[in-house]
Motif scaffolding. Structure first.
Motif, PDB file in Angstrom:
ATOM      1  N   PRO A 119       0.812  -1.222   0.000  1.00 42.86           N
ATOM      2  CA  PRO A 119       0.000   0.000   0.000  1.00 42.86           C
ATOM      3  C   PRO A 119       0.843   1.268   0.000  1.00 42.86           C
ATOM      4  CG  PRO A 119      -0.712  -1.513   1.732  1.00 42.86           C
ATOM      5  CD  PRO A 119       0.550  -2.061   1.155  1.00 42.86           C
ATOM      6  N   PRO A 123      -0.920   3.673  -3.008  1.00 40.57           N
ATOM      7  CA  PRO A 123      -2.071   3.785  -2.096  1.00 40.57           C
ATOM      8  C   PRO A 123      -3.422   3.783  -2.799  1.00 40.57           C
ATOM      9  CG  PRO A 123      -0.849   5.854  -2.182  1.00 40.57           C
ATOM     10  CD  PRO A 123      -0.037   4.841  -2.903  1.00 40.57           C
ATOM     11  N   ARG A 124      -3.472   4.292  -4.043  1.00 42.37           N
ATOM     12  CA  ARG A 124      -4.760   4.357  -4.748  1.00 42.37           C
ATOM     13  C   ARG A 124      -5.368   2.977  -4.921  1.00 42.37           C
ATOM     14  NH1 ARG A 124      -4.947   9.393  -8.194  1.00 42.37           N
ATOM     15  NH2 ARG A 124      -3.161  10.573  -7.490  1.00 42.37           N
ATOM     16  N   TYR A 126      -5.333   0.701  -2.847  1.00 42.66           N
ATOM     17  CA  TYR A 126      -5.766   0.176  -1.543  1.00 42.66           C
ATOM     18  C   TYR A 126      -6.742   1.130  -0.853  1.00 42.66           C
ATOM     19  CZ  TYR A 126      -2.101  -3.302  -1.946  1.00 42.66           C
ATOM     20  OH  TYR A 126      -1.325  -4.343  -2.368  1.00 42.66           O
ATOM     21  N   MET A 127      -7.470   1.885  -1.665  1.00 44.29           N
ATOM     22  CA  MET A 127      -8.366   2.876  -1.043  1.00 44.29           C
ATOM     23  C   MET A 127      -9.836   2.530  -1.252  1.00 44.29           C
ATOM     24  SD  MET A 127      -6.212   6.381  -1.602  1.00 44.29           S
ATOM     25  CE  MET A 127      -7.498   7.432  -1.000  1.00 44.29           C
ATOM     26  N   THR A 129     -11.754   1.140   1.048  1.00 42.26           N
ATOM     27  CA  THR A 129     -12.517   1.283   2.287  1.00 42.26           C
ATOM     28  C   THR A 129     -12.652   2.755   2.629  1.00 42.26           C
ATOM     29  OG1 THR A 129     -11.517  -0.764   3.048  1.00 42.26           O
ATOM     30  CG2 THR A 129     -12.626   0.564   4.711  1.00 42.26           C
ATOM     31  N   TYR A 130     -13.886   3.211   2.784  1.00 45.45           N
ATOM     32  CA  TYR A 130     -14.048   4.600   3.195  1.00 45.45           C
ATOM     33  C   TYR A 130     -14.762   4.660   4.543  1.00 45.45           C
ATOM     34  CZ  TYR A 130     -18.711   4.282   1.064  1.00 45.45           C
ATOM     35  OH  TYR A 130     -19.978   3.909   0.732  1.00 45.45           O
ATOM     36  N   GLY A 131     -14.326   5.622   5.345  1.00 43.50           N
ATOM     37  CA  GLY A 131     -14.859   5.710   6.705  1.00 43.50           C
ATOM     38  C   GLY A 131     -15.961   6.729   6.802  1.00 43.50           C
ATOM     39  N   ALA A 132     -17.092   6.434   6.195  1.00 42.75           N
ATOM     40  CA  ALA A 132     -18.249   7.334   6.284  1.00 42.75           C
ATOM     41  C   ALA A 132     -19.514   6.503   6.235  1.00 42.75           C
ATOM     42  CB  ALA A 132     -18.234   8.339   5.140  1.00 42.75           C
TER      43      ALA A 132
ATOM     44  N   PHE B 128     -13.439   8.297  -2.811  1.00 35.32           N
ATOM     45  CA  PHE B 128     -12.405   8.452  -3.831  1.00 35.32           C
ATOM     46  C   PHE B 128     -12.640   7.446  -4.950  1.00 35.32           C
ATOM     47  CE2 PHE B 128      -8.291   7.503  -5.700  1.00 35.32           C
ATOM     48  CZ  PHE B 128      -7.824   8.767  -5.969  1.00 35.32           C
ATOM     49  N   TYR B 146     -11.762  13.209   0.694  1.00 34.84           N
ATOM     50  CA  TYR B 146     -12.138  11.795   0.551  1.00 34.84           C
ATOM     51  C   TYR B 146     -11.996  11.085   1.898  1.00 34.84           C
ATOM     52  CZ  TYR B 146      -7.082  11.454  -0.264  1.00 34.84           C
ATOM     53  OH  TYR B 146      -5.710  11.576  -0.157  1.00 34.84           O
ATOM     54  N   ALA B 147     -12.995  10.245   2.165  1.00 30.09           N
ATOM     55  CA  ALA B 147     -13.029   9.560   3.458  1.00 30.09           C
ATOM     56  C   ALA B 147     -12.329   8.204   3.396  1.00 30.09           C
ATOM     57  CB  ALA B 147     -14.483   9.380   3.903  1.00 30.09           C
ATOM     58  N   ASN B 148     -11.664   7.926   2.297  1.00 34.34           N
ATOM     59  CA  ASN B 148     -11.041   6.595   2.133  1.00 34.34           C
ATOM     60  C   ASN B 148      -9.751   6.481   2.929  1.00 34.34           C
ATOM     61  OD1 ASN B 148     -12.488   7.617  -0.286  1.00 34.34           O
ATOM     62  ND2 ASN B 148     -12.369   5.480  -0.830  1.00 34.34           N
ATOM     63  N   PHE B 149      -9.535   5.290   3.417  1.00 36.09           N
ATOM     64  CA  PHE B 149      -8.272   4.977   4.097  1.00 36.09           C
ATOM     65  C   PHE B 149      -7.456   4.074   3.185  1.00 36.09           C
ATOM     66  CE2 PHE B 149     -11.590   5.140   7.485  1.00 36.09           C
ATOM     67  CZ  PHE B 149     -11.234   6.379   7.979  1.00 36.09           C
ATOM     68  N   VAL B 150      -6.221   3.817   3.559  1.00 34.11           N
ATOM     69  CA  VAL B 150      -5.374   2.924   2.769  1.00 34.11           C
ATOM     70  C   VAL B 150      -5.235   1.608   3.512  1.00 34.11           C
ATOM     71  CG1 VAL B 150      -3.060   2.572   1.820  1.00 34.11           C
ATOM     72  CG2 VAL B 150      -4.107   4.826   1.713  1.00 34.11           C
ATOM     73  N   SER B 161      -3.813   8.229   2.946  1.00 32.10           N
ATOM     74  CA  SER B 161      -3.049   9.038   2.018  1.00 32.10           C
ATOM     75  C   SER B 161      -3.502  10.486   2.185  1.00 32.10           C
ATOM     76  CB  SER B 161      -3.304   8.545   0.588  1.00 32.10           C
ATOM     77  OG  SER B 161      -2.343   9.059  -0.256  1.00 32.10           O
ATOM     78  N   LEU B 164      -3.767  13.599  -2.660  1.00 32.56           N
ATOM     79  CA  LEU B 164      -3.571  12.883  -3.923  1.00 32.56           C
ATOM     80  C   LEU B 164      -3.824  13.831  -5.075  1.00 32.56           C
ATOM     81  CD1 LEU B 164      -5.323   9.478  -3.207  1.00 32.56           C
ATOM     82  CD2 LEU B 164      -2.890   9.824  -3.561  1.00 32.56           C
ATOM     83  N   LYS B 165      -3.143  13.574  -6.171  1.00 32.60           N
ATOM     84  CA  LYS B 165      -3.339  14.420  -7.346  1.00 32.60           C
ATOM     85  C   LYS B 165      -4.364  13.753  -8.247  1.00 32.60           C
ATOM     86  CE  LYS B 165      -0.893  17.219 -10.668  1.00 32.60           C
ATOM     87  NZ  LYS B 165       0.261  17.417 -11.479  1.00 32.60           N
ATOM     88  N   GLU B 166      -5.358  14.540  -8.652  1.00 28.13           N
ATOM     89  CA  GLU B 166      -6.372  14.021  -9.568  1.00 28.13           C
ATOM     90  C   GLU B 166      -6.516  15.017 -10.699  1.00 28.13           C
ATOM     91  OE1 GLU B 166     -10.321  11.584  -8.643  1.00 28.13           O
ATOM     92  OE2 GLU B 166     -10.605  13.716  -8.462  1.00 28.13           O
ATOM     93  N   LEU B 196       3.487  10.110   1.012  1.00 28.71           N
ATOM     94  CA  LEU B 196       2.447   9.563   0.138  1.00 28.71           C
ATOM     95  C   LEU B 196       1.393   8.845   0.985  1.00 28.71           C
ATOM     96  CD1 LEU B 196       1.494   9.118  -2.765  1.00 28.71           C
ATOM     97  CD2 LEU B 196       2.869   7.047  -2.852  1.00 28.71           C
ATOM     98  N   THR B 197       1.851   8.096   1.959  1.00 30.15           N
ATOM     99  CA  THR B 197       0.937   7.501   2.942  1.00 30.15           C
ATOM    100  C   THR B 197       1.453   7.832   4.337  1.00 30.15           C
ATOM    101  OG1 THR B 197       2.116   5.405   3.023  1.00 30.15           O
ATOM    102  CG2 THR B 197       0.290   5.565   1.462  1.00 30.15           C
TER     103      THR B 197
END
Lengths: 288, 388
Positions: A119, A123-124, A126-127, A129-132, B128, B146-150, B161, B164-166, B196-197
C-alpha cells in the motif's frame, strides 16, 4: 529418485488432462412428456440420467417439462414448447465450479502471477474502504411524502421511482425486528389491500432492499377514531368555490398525513375542474 | 564467537545471506500463498501488538478539542437541522462524515445542498473514485475530502493518504481538509512532511472523544454550547458492539489477528487523524538504508555465533542455532515494539529476522561452496580442517 520424479510427472499430467476432459454439460433429471434429442437424424426421447452435451439440441413438445442438471448441480427447467440449443443454457451453470483440479491450479496460477504489492507504494489501489456512513444507497423515491400515513379506508397506492418491482415490508418496530407482513412484489404498494391483512395499530414499513435511514410510519386507525380525526380537520376548512374547497380539503388532509382521504377530495376537485392543471398534477401523484 | 567475527568466511557467508534474499525478491512470482503462516497472519503487523498487548496510548487523555455528533438514523432533513444547530454555536469547522450516494427526498436534499454550497465552515466527505461514485453533493460542496483509508479491503486500517493528485488538482483526505480549516498552522506543518501515505497514530478509542446525540441536539436536550470553537464531526456512532455500520478494524482491536468484529467507527478514525495532525504526534518510519545496515550487522553477529557452533560444537549446532533464532526473533520483535510504543518510531525488523532465519541454511551452502573453491582454486577457508 528419477523414477519417482517420472511417476509424479505422469500423475500431474493425468490430473492436468482430466481438467480438460469433456464432461457432459447436462444430465436429464426429469422428463414429464416426450422431450427429445436428435441423434443421427432420429428423435430420441430423453429419459432420466441421459447425458447431454452443450452442442445438443432438445425439442420440447407442448405441456412437457424437462428438468436438466448442470455439471455444477444447478437445475435448469424447460417448459416452453420449441427447440432449445443447450449452449444457450450454459450461462446458468457456473463453470468455475466444474473441476476441483482446475479450480486449484487456477488459484495457484493466479497467486503466482499476481505481484506482491504494498500500500505504501500504490495507495490508490488500496483505497476501497471509506470511513463514512452511507445515506441514500439504492433509494427508491416515493411519489408522495409517506414518512407518515394515517389510514382507515379508501384507495391508496404508493408508487415510487425509478420504477422497480419490489415487495413492501411491514414491521412492528421502527428499527429492528422481523417483518410481520411482506407484500407481493410490485411497482407500488397498495395500502388499502395491505391494511385488510393487518390489525389496527402502528406499523413501520419500507420497500425491500432500501437502506432508509428510518422506516416509514403507518397508523391503521379504528373506524370511530379515524372518522373523529377527519371530521375535526374538515371542520377547519374555509368554504370557497366547490372545486377549490375540495382541493383545499385534500391539501389539508395530506398535510395531516390522511392520504387516502386527501386523494378522495383531490378526485372531487379534478372532477369539478378538470382543466385545472394543478389539481390534475396533484392527483397524478396518487396514481401508480 | 568473537574469534570468528572478523574471519573472511563470516563476512562472505553474511553477504551470501543477503544475496539469497535479493535473489528471492527478484523472482517475479508470488510464493506467499504457499505459506500457511503468511496466510493466517495476512494483514497482520507486529506493531499491532503494541496496542493489543502493550497498551500503547491507553493513558492518553480525552481530546476536548473535538466533538462528535452522532447522526444515528437521522434522515437528510434531520442532518440539515443538526448542521444548523452546530453552526449556530460557531464551531471552528463542521466535518460531515456522511456519504450521500444518490438523491433522496426533495426537501432534505435541498436543505443539505444549500448548506454544503454556501457554508464555508462545512467539509463534506466523498468516496475516492470515478465521478459517478463520489456522491450526490460532490460537485456543489465548497470544501470536501475523501473519506477513504489505505489498506486491504475490509482489512485493518493503519494508514491513509493525505493528499492525492487528480487531474490538475490536488485533493485532500477528509481529516486533512478538516484540519485545513480548523488549524492552518498544523495543517501546513503536516503537509511539509510530503508523505504519500501516513501511518495513523491511534491515540484514542471512541470513549476518549466527547459524543453528543444529534437528535438530542435538535430537540434541545443536549447542551450545544460545548460546540463553540470546537472541531465538530458529524458521523455515525454505533450503539452496540454488533452494530457494524461504518465500523472498521484498527490496530486498537483487542483481537489483533484472526476472526473478530470491527472495532472503530470511521468518524473516530478521522478523529484520531485530526488529533495526530493537531498535536504533531506522528509515527516516524526508520529509513530503509538504516534498516538494512542493522539487519546486516545483526546477521553478521549471528553468523559468527553459528560458525563457531558449526565448527566447534557440531553435534549441538542445529539445536543451538534454532534456540538462538527463536530468542533473537522474540527479542528483536520486542525491540521493534518498544520503539513503536515508547517513541512512535516504526522499525521494520523483517529484513533482520529473514536474514537470521536464512543464515543457517545459507551457511550450509556457503560451506560446500567454500570447500569446492578450496579444492579447485586453493581458496582459503576455515571450513577445510573439518573435512581434511
Amino acid at each position: 529418485m528419477i523414477k519417482l520424479i517420472k511417476l509424479l510427472s505422469i500423475l500431474l499430467l493425468g490430473f492436468g488432462l482430466k481438467t480438460f476432459a469433456a464432461d457432459p454439460a447436462f444430465i436429464v433429471f426429469y422428463n414429464s412428456g416426450k422431450a427429445t434429442k436428435t441423434v443421427a437424424g432420429k428423435a430420441v426421447v430423453l429419459k432420466k440420467g441421459d447425458h447431454l452435451q452443450s452442442t445438443d439440441q432438445v425439442v420440447i413438445p407442448e405441456k412437457t417439462q424437462l428438468v436438466l442438471v448442470c455439471a455444477n448441480f444447478a437445475v435448469v427447467q424447460l417448459k416452453t414448447k420449441g427447440t432449445k440449443e443447450l449452449k444457450t443454457l450454459l450461462a446458468q451453470c457456473n463453470q468455475k465450479a466444474v473441476s476441483a483440479s482446475s479450480a486449484y491450479f487456477k488459484y495457484v496460477w493466479n497467486s503466482f502471477s499476481h505481484a506482491h504489492k504494498a500500500p505504501e507504494k500504490d495507495p490508490r489501489a488500496y483505497m476501497k474502504t471509506y470511513g463514512a456512513a452511507s445515506r441514500g444507497k439504492g433509494s427508491l423515491i416515493t411519489k408522495l411524502y409517506v414518512d407518515t400515513i394515517h389510514y382507515y379506508t379508501g384507495a391508496l397506492t404508493i408508487a415510487w421511482t425509478p420504477i422497480k418491482t419490489v415487495p413492501s415490508e411491514f414491521y412492528k418496530g421502527a428499527v429492528d425486528g422481523d417483518a410481520v407482513l411482506v407484500g407481493k412484489a410490485s411497482k407500488y404498494a397498495k395500502i388499502d389491500s395491505i391494511s385488510t391483512k393487518l390489525k389496527p395499530g402502528v406499523y413501520y414499513w419500507d420497500m425491500q432492499g432500501q437502506q432508509s435511514a428510518r422506516r416509514k410510519y403507518l397508523k391503521l386507525w379504528t373506524k370511530d377514531a379515524y372518522q373523529a380525526a377527519v371530521t375535526k380537520i374538515l371542520n377547519g376548512i374555509v368554504a370557497t368555490t366547490p372545486a377549490e374547497k375540495a382541493y383545499l380539503t385534500g391539501f389539508i388532509l395530506e398535510e395531516q398525513h390522511f392520504l387516502a382521504e386527501a386523494a378522495k377530495y383531490y378526485h372531487q376537485a379534478v372532477n369539478m375542474a378538470p382543466a385545472n392543471q394543478i389539481y390534475v398534477a396533484t392527483l397524478t401523484r396518487f396514481k401508480p | 564467537m568473537f574469534k570468528y567475527l572478523f574471519k573472511r568466511d563470516t563476512l562472505f557467508a553474511t553477504i551470501a545471506v543477503f544475496l539469497v534474499m535479493g535473489m528471492f525478491s527478484f523472482i517475479p512470482i508470488n510464493t506467499h500463498f504457499l505459506d500457511p503462516i503468511h496466510l493466517a497472519l495476512a494483514d497482520f503487523d507486529y506493531n499491532d501488538l503494541a496496542y493489543a498487548k502493550m497498551h500503547k496510548n491507553e493513558s492518553t487523555p480525552a481530546d476536548t478539542n473535538i466533538v462528535v455528533v452522532n447522526i444515528g438514523y437521522g434522515n437528510r432533513q434531520d442532518l440539515a437541522a443538526m448542521i444548523n444547530k452546530v453552526n449556530n454555536q460557531n464551531p471552528k469547522v463542521i466535518g460531515v462524515d456522511v456519504f450521500f450516494k444518490a438523491q433522496k427526498d426533495a426537501v432534505g436534499d435541498s436543505l443539505l445542498l444549500d448548506l454544503f454550497s454556501t457554508n464555508k465552515k462545512i467539509v463534506t466527505a466523498f468516496n475516492f473514485g470515478s465521478d459517478s461514485t463520489k456522491g450526490y453533493f460532490y460537485k456543489q460542496s465548497l470544501s470536501k475530502g475523501y473519506a477513504n483509508f489505505v489498506g486491504e479491503e475490509e482489512g485493518v486500517i493503519r494508514q491513509f493518504s493525505p493528499i492525492l493528485k487528480e487531474g490538475d488538482q490536488f485533493i485532500a483526505a477528509f481529516a486533512v481538509a478538516v484540519m485545513r480549516k480548523a488549524d492552518a498552522k498544523s495543517y501546513n506543518n503536516f503537509i511539509k512532511r510530503k508523505q504519500l501515505t501516513e501511518i495513523i497514530n491511534y491515540t484514542r478509542k471512541a470513549d476518549k472523544y466527547l459524543v453528543i446525540d444529534g437528535m438530542d441536539l435538535i430537540n434541545g436536550k443536549a447542551d450545544s454550547s460545548i460546540l463553540t470553537n470546537k472541531i465538530v464531526l458529524l458521523g455515525y456512532v454505533s450503539n452496540t458492539v454488533n452494530d457494524i455500520e461504518d465500523k472498521h478494524f484498527t490496530p486498537m482491536n483487542v483481537k489483533y489477528t484472526g476472526k473478530s468484529l470491527p472495532d472503530m467507527n470511521g468518524i473516530f478514525i478521522h478523529a484520531n487523524i485530526i488529533s495526530m495532525i493537531k498535536d504533531h504526534n506522528y509515527i516516524q518510519k526508520m529509513p530503509i538504508w538504516l534498516m538494512w545496515i542493522i539487519g546486516f550487522v545483526l546477521c553478521w553477529l549471528h553468523m559468527a555465533l553459528f560458525i563457531k557452533d558449526y565448527l566447534e560444537n557440531h553435534i549441538w549446532f542445529h539445536l543451538l542455532a534454532k534456540i538462538a533464532q527463536i530468542i533473537s526473533a522474540v527479542f528483536f520483535v520486542y525491540l521493534g515494539l518498544l520503539c513503536f510504543h515508547q517513541f512512535d518510531l516504526k522499525v521494520n525488523m523483517t529484513a533482520t529476522l529473514a536474514a537470521i532465519i536464512l543464515a543457517v541454511d545459507v551457511l550450509y551452502f556457503y560451506e560446500a561452496f567454500a570447500i569446492w573453491m578450496h579444492k579447485k582454486n586453493g581458496f582459503k577457508t576455515i571450513f577445510t580442517h573439518k573435512h581434511d
